[in-house]
Design a protein around this motif. Structure first.
Motif, PDB file in Angstrom:
ATOM      1  N   ALA A  84     -22.858 -25.598  55.820  1.00 62.84           N
ATOM      2  CA  ALA A  84     -23.347 -24.573  56.744  1.00 62.84           C
ATOM      3  C   ALA A  84     -24.792 -24.206  56.439  1.00 62.84           C
ATOM      4  N   VAL A  85     -25.123 -24.183  55.140  1.00 60.59           N
ATOM      5  CA  VAL A  85     -26.506 -23.919  54.737  1.00 60.59           C
ATOM      6  C   VAL A  85     -27.429 -25.006  55.273  1.00 60.59           C
ATOM      7  N   LYS A 101     -26.312 -32.317  66.199  1.00 59.82           N
ATOM      8  CA  LYS A 101     -25.219 -33.105  66.776  1.00 59.82           C
ATOM      9  C   LYS A 101     -24.709 -34.130  65.769  1.00 59.82           C
ATOM     10  N   GLN A 102     -25.650 -34.747  65.020  1.00 59.16           N
ATOM     11  CA  GLN A 102     -25.235 -35.700  63.990  1.00 59.16           C
ATOM     12  C   GLN A 102     -24.373 -35.024  62.934  1.00 59.16           C
ATOM     13  N   LEU A 103     -24.790 -33.832  62.506  1.00 61.30           N
ATOM     14  CA  LEU A 103     -24.044 -33.113  61.484  1.00 61.30           C
ATOM     15  C   LEU A 103     -22.664 -32.725  61.989  1.00 61.30           C
ATOM     16  N   ASP A 104     -22.581 -32.226  63.212  1.00 61.98           N
ATOM     17  CA  ASP A 104     -21.282 -31.843  63.775  1.00 61.98           C
ATOM     18  C   ASP A 104     -20.353 -33.045  63.877  1.00 61.98           C
ATOM     19  N   LYS A 105     -20.903 -34.176  64.294  1.00 65.70           N
ATOM     20  CA  LYS A 105     -20.103 -35.393  64.423  1.00 65.70           C
ATOM     21  C   LYS A 105     -19.612 -35.871  63.057  1.00 65.70           C
ATOM     22  N   MET A 106     -20.470 -35.756  62.045  1.00 67.74           N
ATOM     23  CA  MET A 106     -20.096 -36.166  60.696  1.00 67.74           C
ATOM     24  C   MET A 106     -19.014 -35.258  60.117  1.00 67.74           C
ATOM     25  N   LEU A 107     -19.137 -33.951  60.351  1.00 66.61           N
ATOM     26  CA  LEU A 107     -18.131 -33.014  59.862  1.00 66.61           C
ATOM     27  C   LEU A 107     -16.784 -33.245  60.547  1.00 66.61           C
ATOM     28  N   LYS A 108     -16.815 -33.698  61.797  1.00 72.81           N
ATOM     29  CA  LYS A 108     -15.575 -34.023  62.503  1.00 72.81           C
ATOM     30  C   LYS A 108     -14.881 -35.208  61.829  1.00 72.81           C
ATOM     31  N   ILE A 117     -17.163 -33.768  51.731  1.00 70.95           N
ATOM     32  CA  ILE A 117     -18.508 -34.362  51.751  1.00 70.95           C
ATOM     33  C   ILE A 117     -19.576 -33.308  51.502  1.00 70.95           C
ATOM     34  N   LYS A 118     -20.705 -33.771  51.016  1.00 68.22           N
ATOM     35  CA  LYS A 118     -21.903 -32.945  50.912  1.00 68.22           C
ATOM     36  C   LYS A 118     -22.955 -33.545  51.835  1.00 68.22           C
ATOM     37  N   GLY A 119     -23.394 -32.747  52.804  1.00 67.62           N
ATOM     38  CA  GLY A 119     -24.383 -33.223  53.751  1.00 67.62           C
ATOM     39  C   GLY A 119     -25.748 -33.360  53.111  1.00 67.62           C
ATOM     40  N   ALA A 120     -26.509 -34.344  53.585  1.00 66.73           N
ATOM     41  CA  ALA A 120     -27.837 -34.607  53.030  1.00 66.73           C
ATOM     42  C   ALA A 120     -28.756 -35.144  54.119  1.00 66.73           C
ATOM     43  N   GLU A 121     -30.042 -35.022  53.867  1.00 64.27           N
ATOM     44  CA  GLU A 121     -31.052 -35.582  54.753  1.00 64.27           C
ATOM     45  C   GLU A 121     -31.657 -36.831  54.124  1.00 64.27           C
TER      46      GLU A 121
END
Length: 315
Positions: A84-85, A101-108, A117-121
């Motif tokens: 969320a951060v 949109k990419q982040l939302d799709k990945m979290l799905k 998972i830990k999101g990253a750029e």
């Protein structure tokens, strides 16, 4: 029992008898004279111990399950907070709408597969440590990232972590010629190994040379021992070509990956594997076939057309 001289003598006598029995038992080995008594005691008390164990184990397992569930819930809640951060950091302007949109799709995908998972750029691409196809992400050891963790995005398998620094990590992409991952075919469960070929489709060698495969079939990761470097069930790609079966021990396929390796931006590192293999549940819904339009031709008889049974005469 009162502490009298007789009671103390009785205690000393019982201890002496116990030591004597232990000595006789050890020296007797398999022919020990007390073996029969031991077996009789086991026959009497064994069922009691078993019933007590049966009654107690479910309670212990339940307590353990609740404890593990709580720990897992806390870990997933922490990961959700960190993601969320990241989402807030991306902002909501037009420039970042695609990234959201990419982040939302990945979290799905993470939710469907129960991947923590830990999101990253992606902050860099290029040849790191001699690899041809790599990316660098902005999380590292300080974020709990380790070598040989699976990396994915909203489309499917991106690669695996190869090098970890304090605040960054290098990811070897799935299309690199040095990359290999175990795969499983959807529905048929045929196993194989996919290898990267740069900007060409992945090459997959199925272990069954007689496997029935056709264009459009889909593959997911098979998973590794202890879930490193690959967790199971991550979408890999779609079969685009099948080499003719020539009686070889294996069969060669060419697979178009779901992930576009030249457009990577937001990715996720799997820091917690699913408790159960998600199998095919993470694959995207199959596209519905486009109906073929049909044309119906209706013939309308002319007003001057002869009626059945009549002959039109020339004037």
């Amino acid at each position: 029992m009162r502490d009298t001289r007789e009671s103390r003598l009785l205690l000393v006598l019982l201890i002496a008898v116990a030591f004597a029995l232990i000595t006789v038992d050890i020296r007797g080995g398999e022919d020990s004279p007390v073996d029969g008594a031991r077996q009789a005691a086991a026959a009497v008390f064994g069922p009691i111990e078993d019933s007590v164990s049966t009654a107690v184990n479910p309670v212990g397992n339940a307590v353990s399950a609740v404890r593990d569930s709580g720990e897992r819930h806390d870990q997933l809640a922490e990961l959700a907070k960190e993601n969320a951060v990241l989402k807030a950091r991306l902002g909501s302007d037009d420039r970042n709408s695609s990234r959201l949109k990419q982040l939302d799709k990945m979290l799905k995908i993470a939710g469907q597969g129960q991947y923590g998972i830990k999101g990253a750029e992606v902050i860099a691409i290029g040849a790191a440590q001699g690899f041809s196809w790599t990316i660098t992400v902005d999380i590292g050891a300080n974020d709990g990232i380790q070598r040989d963790m699976t990396v994915l995005n909203g489309d499917g398998l991106v690669g695996r972590v190869t090098t970890v620094g304090p605040n960054t990590a290098t990811v070897l992409l799935a299309n690199d010629p040095d990359f290999t991952v175990g795969t499983r075919m959807e529905a048929t469960d045929e196993l194989g190994f996919a290898s990267g070929q740069g900007d060409r489709p992945l090459r997959v060698e199925l272990l069954n040379g007689k496997a029935e495969v056709k264009k459009g079939d889909r593959l997911v990761t098979f998973g590794s021992q202890a879930d490193k470097p690959f967790v199971p069930g991550v979408p890999v790609g779609v079969v685009s070509r099948v080499d003719p079966s020539g009686g070889d021990l294996t069969r060669t396929l060419y697979v178009t990956p779901y992930v576009s390796f030249t457009k990577l931006d937001i990715v996720g590192v799997v820091v917690q594997a699913p408790k159960k293999d998600p199998r095919d549940t993470v694959l995207p819904a199959k596209p519905k076939p486009t109906p073929t339009p049909t044309v119906t031709v209706t013939v309308t008889p002319s007003a001057n057309a002869p009626v059945d049974g009549e002959i039109q005469q020339e004037q």
